[in-house]
Design a protein around this motif. Structure first.
Motif, PDB file in Angstrom:
ATOM      1  N   ARG A 113       2.755   1.165  16.624  1.00  0.00           N
ATOM      2  CA  ARG A 113       1.358   1.559  16.120  1.00  0.00           C
ATOM      3  C   ARG A 113       0.981   0.928  14.889  1.00  0.00           C
ATOM      4  NH1 ARG A 113      -1.736   5.545  17.165  1.00  0.00           N
ATOM      5  NH2 ARG A 113      -0.070   6.581  18.481  1.00  0.00           N
ATOM      6  N   SER A 114       2.180   0.510  14.042  1.00  0.00           N
ATOM      7  CA  SER A 114       1.868  -0.236  12.772  1.00  0.00           C
ATOM      8  C   SER A 114       1.765  -1.906  12.746  1.00  0.00           C
ATOM      9  CB  SER A 114       2.720   0.330  11.779  1.00  0.00           C
ATOM     10  OG  SER A 114       4.214   0.046  12.273  1.00  0.00           O
ATOM     11  N   ALA A 115       2.229  -2.094  14.025  1.00  0.00           N
ATOM     12  CA  ALA A 115       2.389  -3.717  14.356  1.00  0.00           C
ATOM     13  C   ALA A 115       1.219  -4.432  14.223  1.00  0.00           C
ATOM     14  CB  ALA A 115       2.978  -3.907  15.525  1.00  0.00           C
ATOM     15  N   LYS A 116       1.304  -5.564  13.567  1.00  0.00           N
ATOM     16  CA  LYS A 116      -0.124  -6.582  13.413  1.00  0.00           C
ATOM     17  C   LYS A 116       0.433  -7.770  13.769  1.00  0.00           C
ATOM     18  CE  LYS A 116      -2.970  -3.717  10.245  1.00  0.00           C
ATOM     19  NZ  LYS A 116      -3.854  -3.718   9.065  1.00  0.00           N
ATOM     20  N   THR A 130       3.647  -8.291  11.608  1.00  0.00           N
ATOM     21  CA  THR A 130       4.134  -7.540  10.365  1.00  0.00           C
ATOM     22  C   THR A 130       4.042  -5.856  10.683  1.00  0.00           C
ATOM     23  OG1 THR A 130       1.735  -7.413   9.477  1.00  0.00           O
ATOM     24  CG2 THR A 130       3.171  -9.297   9.043  1.00  0.00           C
ATOM     25  N   PHE A 131       4.733  -5.196   9.727  1.00  0.00           N
ATOM     26  CA  PHE A 131       4.711  -3.624  10.077  1.00  0.00           C
ATOM     27  C   PHE A 131       4.042  -3.055   8.916  1.00  0.00           C
ATOM     28  CE2 PHE A 131       7.131  -5.381  13.196  1.00  0.00           C
ATOM     29  CZ  PHE A 131       6.974  -4.578  14.418  1.00  0.00           C
ATOM     30  N   HIS A 132       3.823  -3.516   7.701  1.00  0.00           N
ATOM     31  CA  HIS A 132       3.207  -2.791   6.689  1.00  0.00           C
ATOM     32  C   HIS A 132       2.414  -3.692   5.741  1.00  0.00           C
ATOM     33  CE1 HIS A 132       6.331  -4.673   3.967  1.00  0.00           C
ATOM     34  NE2 HIS A 132       7.305  -4.414   4.763  1.00  0.00           N
ATOM     35  N   SER A 133       1.785  -3.109   5.025  1.00  0.00           N
ATOM     36  CA  SER A 133       0.581  -4.014   4.321  1.00  0.00           C
ATOM     37  C   SER A 133       1.086  -4.856   3.210  1.00  0.00           C
ATOM     38  CB  SER A 133      -0.357  -2.826   3.399  1.00  0.00           C
ATOM     39  OG  SER A 133       0.487  -2.454   2.530  1.00  0.00           O
ATOM     40  N   ARG A 151       8.498   5.635   2.120  1.00  0.00           N
ATOM     41  CA  ARG A 151       8.198   4.691   1.163  1.00  0.00           C
ATOM     42  C   ARG A 151       9.350   4.227   0.355  1.00  0.00           C
ATOM     43  NH1 ARG A 151       2.737   3.257   0.833  1.00  0.00           N
ATOM     44  NH2 ARG A 151       1.202   4.983   2.005  1.00  0.00           N
ATOM     45  N   THR A 152      10.041   5.244   0.220  1.00  0.00           N
ATOM     46  CA  THR A 152      11.428   4.974  -0.705  1.00  0.00           C
ATOM     47  C   THR A 152      12.469   4.209   0.099  1.00  0.00           C
ATOM     48  OG1 THR A 152      11.158   6.870  -2.194  1.00  0.00           O
ATOM     49  CG2 THR A 152      13.269   6.083  -1.799  1.00  0.00           C
TER      50      THR A 152
END
Length: 521
Positions: free
Chosen positions: A510-513, A451-454, A414-415
């Motif tokens: 996995r995180s792709a939307k 996108t890849f994160h919220s 996250r950093t």
């Protein structure tokens, strides 16, 4: 008028296969190149000159106009002693050349240097004694030399002497020279060799479906390839802008379906790799250097105000993550950088070592949603007081001192995300792109965003949701009212995600939307 015997406008089969290559020379279908093995000691010069008919006239005119304007501003800045501005203008001058000339040259759509002229140039340049030669390449329609001056000749004289090696060639009178400090030369030498594509081979193997080519060692596995291209409904006659070109995976499939595609990227590695990989599509493919937040102005410079499709694949490419020297990842130790545009002055090193503790904490919380943001910021400030934090490994260890490893996710994830977003202004750029899409897309035009994160996905979802409602309602209103922002139709209610087959070959998907809309008004 008879054709110029020293140039050719069509590709020959293996045009350089018959050259008598010396040890250390690299060869491909695109040209030949060599590195002398010498290291830079003082300021070196990257010098490029080319054929008169090597690029479209409009690109040459656009470059000359920008060059004249920037040169005039540089002269004025020099008179005023504004040396900081001089440096910025010099960077602008180099970007103008890259945008309007260099990338067109790499596409190779114009006249090419014939094999016999290439041989004469290679023999003559490699034997140059009037400069300290570091590397050179002859790539289809242009010559690129990196060398240090010895005082025997200036750049003008050197270029004239090299052109004289092939007197039958119709050379463009202009050339471009960029001064390089010694630490910058290594990367440029790698880039120069990458101009000829896959080195030391005449027939490079084709990449697997969805995997970027290896030009310049740029590798990126494209996510949601077919889902994205299907969503954009590519077809002949359509102009689609890939706002995050990368290695050109999505663009390649869009081009194969007949569309014209213009790609935007601020990463020079990505632009060079894509230009080499997609050169076979000729005028249907164009590369623009820049940030996608400026998509409207970039297109306006090309005389375009309406497009049929926009694509943005957000986040970091596999190449950027896997190249330690780019400083995006904690997996391998490398310089703390994280700049997508390597010519930008502000890096993660600047941010980590100069920002106040409170600002660092806010960045980690807002852009990384890091619950330990305050403690990590405090640890960073304490560590940098002892010695500057200059590598990704140092920063990762600082974070681990606050958050010990638990589970599969590295405590620095996250950093690193937060710092990357801050350094590159990613969320502001996304907001600008979303707003620009309303004005750029014609009726029936489509926008697809991965996108890849919220943080990214939330912004995209809310923007699409607001503009796909015919009516809006509030508790204090007696009845719903027409939505003044209504202009889109959702192409899917829920985001499209990777299937099991793609997940098995590319875990990063996995995180792709993927979300998309169509302009209906």
């Amino acid at each position: 008028m008879p054709p110029d015997p020293s140039t050719q406008s069509v590709h020959q089969a293996d045009p350089f296969a018959t050259l008598a290559l010396r040890p250390g020379w690299l060869v491909s279908r695109l040209g030949i190149a060599a590195r002398t093995g010498l290291d830079a000691e003082v300021t070196a010069y990257s010098i490029i000159f080319w054929l008169h008919d090597a690029l479209p006239a409009q690109d040459m005119i656009a470059w000359q106009e920008q060059k004249a304007r920037i040169t005039a501003e540089m002269a004025l800045a020099g008179q005023k002693g504004a040396y900081g501005k001089l440096g910025a203008l010099s960077s602008d001058l180099n970007r103008a050349f890259e945008d309007h000339v260099e990338l067109s040259l790499r596409a190779g759509a114009g006249a090419h240097i014939r094999t016999e002229a290439v041989q004469a140039l290679a023999d003559g340049i490699s034997a140059s004694t009037a400069c300290r030669l570091l590397a050179w390449s002859i790539c289809r329609n242009h010559v690129h030399v990196i060398a240090e001056l010895t005082g025997e000749m200036g750049v003008d004289e050197l270029v004239c002497s090299w052109k004289a090696l092939a007197p039958a060639v119709n050379w463009e009178s202009a050339y471009h020279a960029e001064a390089l400090k010694a630490p910058e030369v290594g990367a440029r030498l790698d880039e120069l060799a990458a101009e000829i594509g896959e080195a030391e081979t005449v027939a490079a193997p084709a990449p697997q479906e969805g995997e970027e080519g290896s030009a310049g060692n740029f590798r990126h596995i494209t996510v949601l390839l077919h889902e994205t291209v299907d969503m954009l409904a590519a077809a002949p006659g359509k102009l689609i802008v890939d706002c995050t070109l990368g290695g050109g995976g999505h663009t390649e499939l869009l081009l194969e379906q007949g569309a014209t595609v213009w790609g935007i990227d601020r990463d020079p590695d990505a632009r060079r790799a894509a230009a080499l990989k997609l050169a076979r599509f000729g005028s249907r493919f164009k590369v623009l250097a820049g940030n996608f937040q400026d998509v409207e102005s970039l297109l306006a410079q090309q005389g375009v105000s309406r497009v049929d499709g926009l694509l943005a694949d957000l986040g970091v490419s596999s190449h950027q993550l896997d190249t330690a020297s780019r400083g995006f990842s904690f997996r391998e130790d490398g310089p703390l950088d994280m700049r997508m545009d390597t010519r930008s002055a502000f890096s993660a090193r600047n941010l980590v070592n100069e920002a106040p503790e409170e600002e660092l904490a806010d960045i980690l919380w807002q852009y990384g949603e890091e619950r330990a943001s305050r403690a990590i910021a405090r640890a960073i400030v304490k560590a940098r007081a002892q010695a500057p934090i200059t590598t990704t490994g140092q920063l990762a260890r600082v974070v681990e001192s606050v958050l010990p490893r638990k589970g599969r996710q590295h405590p620095g994830t996250r950093t690193f995300q937060a710092l990357r977003i801050a350094v590159n202004g990613e969320l502001d750029a996304l907001d600008s792109l979303l707003n620009s899409s309303v004005r750029l897309l014609g009726k029936g035009g489509r926008l697809a965003i991965i996108t890849f994160h919220s943080l990214e996905d939330r912004r995209v979802k809310q923007f699409f949701d607001l503009r796909s409602r015919p009516e809006i309602d509030r508790s204090e209103w007696p009845a719903p009212r027409p939505n003044p922002d209504y202009c889109f139709r959702l192409l899917s209610r829920k985001p499209v995600t990777a299937g099991e087959e793609e997940l098995s070959t590319n875990p990063r998907s996995r995180s792709a939307k993927l979300r998309g809309v169509e302009k209906i008004i």
